[in-house]
Scaffold this motif. Structure first.
Motif, short mmCIF file in Angstrom:
data_model
loop_
_atom_site.label_atom_id
_atom_site.label_comp_id
_atom_site.label_asym_id
_atom_site.label_seq_id
_atom_site.Cartn_x
_atom_site.Cartn_y
_atom_site.Cartn_z
N ARG A 125 0.87 -1.16 0.00
CA ARG A 125 0.00 0.00 0.00
C ARG A 125 0.92 1.22 0.00
NH1 ARG A 125 -4.20 -1.08 4.43
NH2 ARG A 125 -5.48 -1.99 2.80
N TYR A 165 -2.13 4.21 9.74
CA TYR A 165 -1.38 4.53 8.51
C TYR A 165 -0.45 5.73 8.73
CZ TYR A 165 -5.21 1.90 6.24
OH TYR A 165 -6.14 0.95 5.88
N TYR A 221 -4.98 3.25 -3.03
CA TYR A 221 -6.19 2.50 -3.37
C TYR A 221 -7.45 3.30 -3.08
CZ TYR A 221 -5.89 1.21 1.59
OH TYR A 221 -5.78 1.26 2.94
N TYR A 222 -7.40 4.24 -2.11
CA TYR A 222 -8.57 5.12 -1.88
C TYR A 222 -8.76 6.03 -3.09
CZ TYR A 222 -8.52 3.71 3.02
OH TYR A 222 -8.56 3.00 4.18
#
Ligand code: FE
Length: 334
Positions: A125, A165, A221-222
Motif C-alpha cells: 500500500r 497509517y 487504493y482510496y
C-alpha cells in the motif's frame, strides 16, 4: 479370523487417520480484511488444492484479543491483517510463529517481511502525495518533508493521527531522520493545515478535489476507488521522495498463529498467497500493489507510472509506533 481386540485397534487407527486427514485438509484463518477481499482467494485455493479454508473476519484488535484469550485452544492457523504496525503488534504479543520458507523468501522482498519471519507482506500500500491539478503543478511538489514548508501554509489536508497509517508513516520518518527532525516536520504540517484533520483518506481526497486544500497524503487504493466513481475529479497522484529514499509503503500481510493446529497447511496457503496467481487476485480486489515484484499491478495502477519504494523494513513502523504517537501528540497533530 481376527480377534475383537485387533479389530478395535484397526478401527481406532482408522479414526486417527481420518481425523488427521480432516485437519490436513482445512486451514482456519482469522482475518481483519473483509470477506469480499479474501473469500475469492480462498475459493480459488480450494478449487486448486481441495483444501478448505474456514475464516472469521473482525477488526484486528478483537482478533488479537481472541487469539490471546484462546491461547493453545485456538482453532486459528493464520492471522491476516493490514499495516505492518498491526502485524508487529501481533508478533510482539507472541501470537505468531516463525516460518522458514524458501518460497516466501524468494517471493516477498526483505523490506516487506518481518526480519524474524513472523509475518510476510502480501500486498503493498503506497501512501503518497495527492494534489489538486487545477491549482498545483507537479513541479511544486517533492517530498513529505517539504509539506512542512511555509509555502504550503493553509493548503495542506491530512487524515487524523489516530489512524495507524499515519502512525506508520511518522514511525518510518523517525527511523530515517531521527525524532528531532521528524518533530519539526510534523509541527510544520500542523501549522500548514487548511482545516481540521479528516476521519478517512477518501474525505481528505474529496476536500482536495473541492479546492478546500491543495495537497494531502493518502493511500493510492482510496484514490483508485474514488476516481472509479468520479473520474473527472481534479486530483492527481504525485510520487513522493523520488529524489530521496522513496515513497512510504506499507503492507497487508499474514503470519502463522503460534498455536496453529495445522501449521504445515497454513504455510502452504501462505506460500500460495505469495504466488503470481494469488497476488493478481489479492491486489486487484483492493487495487493495491503486489508484494511479489515479478507480478504486474492492475492496469489502472500501471497508468500512474512506476515509483521508487522506500526500502527501510516496514517492521520499523511497529517498533517505533509508540514513539510516533507521542511525537504527533507533542506536535499538536490531532
Ligand atoms: Fe485502508
Amino acid at each position: 479370523m481376527k480377534s475383537l481386540k485387533s479389530r478395535l485397534l484397526v478401527a481406532s487407527f482408522a479414526a486417527v487417520g481420518l481425523s488427521s486427514l480432516a485437519l490436513a485438509d482445512e486451514v482456519v484463518v482469522y482475518s481483519a480484511r473483509n470477506e469480499q477481499l479474501i473469500k475469492p482467494l480462498f475459493d480459488a485455493y480450494t478449487k486448486q488444492t481441495g483444501v478448505k479454508v474456514k475464516f472469521v473476519t473482525d477488526k484486528e484488535g478483537p482478533l488479537m484479543e481472541r487469539l490471546k484469550a484462546e491461547a493453545a485452544n485456538t482453532p486459528a492457523d493464520m492471522l491476516i491483517t493490514v499495516d505492518a504496525g498491526n502485524l508487529w503488534q501481533a508478533a510482539n504479543q507472541g501470537l505468531l510463529q516463525p516460518v522458514n520458507s524458501a518460497t516466501l523468501n524468494a517471493n516477498i522482498p526483505a523490506h516487506l517481511r518481518d526480519p524474524k519471519n513472523l509475518w510476510f507482506g502480501l500486498s503493498v500500500r503506497a501512501r503518497t502525495i495527492f494534489y489538486n491539478n487545477q491549482k498545483i503543478k507537479p513541479a511544486d511538489l517533492s517530498s513529505y518533508e517539504d509539506l512542512a514548508n511555509a509555502k504550503w501554509k493553509g493548503k495542506l489536508c491530512l487524515r487524523t493521527s489516530k489512524k495507524v497509517y499515519n502512525q506508520s508513516l511518522v514511525a518510518m520518518m523517525i527511523e530515517e531522520h531521527g525524532e528531532a527532525k521528524t518533530e519539526q516536520v510534523v509541527k510544520g504540517w500542523v501549522t500548514n493545515l487548511a482545516t481540521d484533520v479528516f476521519s478517512d483518506d477518501t474525505k481528505m481526497l474529496e476536500a482536495i478535489a473541492a479546492g478546500q486544500c491543495d495537497v494531502g497524503i493518502a493511500n493510492t487504493y482510496y484514490y483508485a476507488r474514488l476516481m472509479n466513481k468520479s473520474p473527472d475529479l481534479p486530483v492527481s497522484v504525485f510520487w513522493a521522495n523520488q529524489n530521496a529514499k522513496g515513497v512510504h509503503v506499507n503492507v497487508s500481510g499474514a503470519g502463522i498463529v503460534r498455536h496453529a493446529k495445522n501449521p504445515a497447511g497454513a504455510q502452504k496457503l501462505l506460500e500460495w498467497l505469495s504466488s503470481e496467481k494469488a497476488q493478481n487476485l489479492f491486489t486487484d480486489l483492493d487495487l493495491e500493489y503486489p508484494a511479489n515484484p515479478s507480478v504486474k499491478p492492475d492496469p489502472k495502477l500501471v497508468a500512474w507510472g512506476p515509483f521508487k519504494q522506500n526500502l527501510i523494513n516496514v517492521n520499523k513502523a511497529g517498533e517505533l509506533q509508540a514513539d510516533a504517537v507521542r511525537l504527533m501528540d507533542r506536535a499538536g497533530y490531532k
